[in-house]
Design a protein around this motif. Structure first.
Motif, short mmCIF file in Angstrom:
data_model
loop_
_atom_site.label_atom_id
_atom_site.label_comp_id
_atom_site.label_asym_id
_atom_site.label_seq_id
_atom_site.Cartn_x
_atom_site.Cartn_y
_atom_site.Cartn_z
N ASP A 158 -5.77 2.51 7.49
CA ASP A 158 -5.75 3.35 6.29
C ASP A 158 -5.52 2.47 5.07
O ASP A 158 -4.41 1.97 4.85
N LEU A 159 -6.57 2.26 4.29
CA LEU A 159 -6.48 1.41 3.10
C LEU A 159 -6.48 2.30 1.86
O LEU A 159 -7.44 3.03 1.62
N LYS A 160 -5.38 2.23 1.09
CA LYS A 160 -5.26 3.05 -0.11
C LYS A 160 -4.97 2.16 -1.31
O LYS A 160 -4.36 1.10 -1.20
N GLU A 161 -5.40 2.65 -2.45
CA GLU A 161 -5.21 1.92 -3.70
C GLU A 161 -3.72 1.73 -4.00
O GLU A 161 -2.89 2.57 -3.68
N LYS A 162 -3.39 0.57 -4.55
CA LYS A 162 -2.04 0.20 -5.00
C LYS A 162 -1.07 -0.01 -3.84
O LYS A 162 0.14 0.02 -4.03
N THR A 163 -1.58 -0.22 -2.64
CA THR A 163 -0.73 -0.54 -1.49
C THR A 163 -0.97 -1.98 -1.07
O THR A 163 -2.09 -2.49 -1.20
N SER A 164 0.08 -2.62 -0.55
CA SER A 164 -0.02 -4.00 -0.09
C SER A 164 -0.29 -4.01 1.42
O SER A 164 0.40 -3.33 2.18
N VAL A 165 -1.29 -4.77 1.82
CA VAL A 165 -1.66 -4.86 3.24
C VAL A 165 -1.80 -6.33 3.62
O VAL A 165 -2.09 -7.19 2.79
N THR A 209 -1.82 -11.46 2.27
CA THR A 209 -1.33 -10.16 1.82
C THR A 209 -1.89 -9.88 0.43
O THR A 209 -1.73 -10.70 -0.49
N THR A 211 -2.74 -6.69 -2.71
CA THR A 211 -2.51 -5.34 -3.23
C THR A 211 -3.86 -4.74 -3.55
O THR A 211 -4.61 -5.25 -4.38
N SER A 213 -6.95 -2.39 -4.81
CA SER A 213 -7.39 -1.66 -5.99
C SER A 213 -8.81 -1.16 -5.74
O SER A 213 -9.40 -1.43 -4.70
N TYR A 247 -9.39 5.45 -3.29
CA TYR A 247 -8.75 5.38 -4.60
C TYR A 247 -9.07 6.64 -5.39
O TYR A 247 -10.06 7.33 -5.14
#
Length: 312
Positions: A158-165, A209, A211, A213, A247
């Motif tokens: 699950d890749l979402k905007e403004k999250t660090s992966v 890592t 963030t 966008s 996003y």
């Protein structure tokens, strides 16, 4: 005649022993397989031609009755070297590999320094000395390939905007003494690291890592693994993976931008109309002073004539 009989009996003994060893490995279960020597080693390993291969191995507990100080160990391919191993226990077979580990510490690891396609086989570990034993229940299948495996890119689901992966690129490492070089179109947070897997095999990794966008949506990550070989250029494998980032669409910003653009266009239209209006009236031809005097004289003459001709 007696010599011929002895030769015949020896040949029969060898054949019977070979058949027994073959059956004990492939057909006889449980106690009949004589699993007196137990080891921990990967069940299957993949190797690369021209590179090296490490077979990690340790002798399990329960074999303490062996006096390992007086024994030596080696890895043997199947099946033809079983009878050689039994009868020539003090001589290494040409296809065998002496262990590189310390047998006193129950380390039966070995290293194949130059892998060829002939090493695609099933190997067994054995010990020799005053007696011999083979780890019949713990074979290791080795598959040799000319091309390396492609590296794998691990991305959270699950890749979402403004999250660090954390994104990881990893490649199987048949020989940790000569690990692959990993490169990608991301700047790694640290140098490559070679880790030991649960089955004893090895993996080399790099990690980054970021963030997320909206600009990362549709971005393709490219990771390459370059394996050094004994002769010739390194062998390379590559993997591609595209990011899909969720996003929020910026409708409010777009609406405000359109509103501002509309106001600017209206102001520009007013300015253009005002300039056109001023220009049109400022360009109307003006009468000079001589023409005005002439018109006054004509008007006065006409007025005098009217007065004279009017009846008294």
């Amino acid at each position: 005649m007696k010599d011929e009989c002895r030769s015949l009996m020896a040949a029969l003994s060898v054949n019977v022993l070979t058949v027994y060893m073959f059956l004990s490995v492939f057909f006889l279960p449980g106690d009949l397989a004589r699993c007196n020597l137990l080891i921990s080693a990967p069940k299957k390993l993949e190797a690369l031609t021209g590179s090296c291969l490490l077979i990690p191995c340790s002798i399990k507990d329960g074999t303490d009755f062996f006096n390992l100080q007086e024994l030596s160990g080696a890895w043997f391919p199947v099946p033809e070297s079983f009878w050689r191993f039994r009868y020539l226990m003090r001589h290494y077979h040409m296809d065998s590999f002496p262990i590189t580990g310390n047998l006193e510490q129950k380390d039966c690891t070995t290293l194949i320094s130059n892998v060829t396609t002939e090493h695609s086989n099933t190997f067994y570990f054995g010990i020799m000395g005053d007696f011999s034993e083979i780890a019949l229940c713990d074979p290791v299948d080795i598959e040799v390939k000319d091309s390396p495996q492609r590296p794998s890119i691990e991305i959270p689901a699950d890749l979402k905007e403004k999250t660090s992966v954390s994104i990881t690129c990893s490649a199987p490492t048949p020989c940790p003494h000569s690990p692959p070089e990993l490169t990608w179109n991301l700047q790694a947070d640290s140098q490559r690291q070679t880790e030991t897997n649960t089955d004893g095999s090895f993996t080399t990794k790099i990690q980054k890592t970021i963030t997320l966008s909206d600009t990362h949506d549709g971005f393709t990550i490219r990771c390459s693994a370059r394996y050094p070989v004994n002769e010739g250029p390194p062998k390379t494998a590559e993997t591609l993976k595209t990011l899909s980032v969720s996003y929020t669409k910026q409708f409010g910003v777009v609406f405000v931008s359109l509103k501002i653009l509309g106001v600017l266009m209206l102001c520009a239209a007013i300015i253009i109309f005002q300039s056109w209006f001023q220009c049109r009236f400022s360009n109307k031809p003006e009468k000079d002073s001589n023409e005005e005097d002439y018109e006054n004289i004509v008007m006065e003459t006409q007025t005098s004539a009217d007065i004279t001709t009017r009846p008294g």
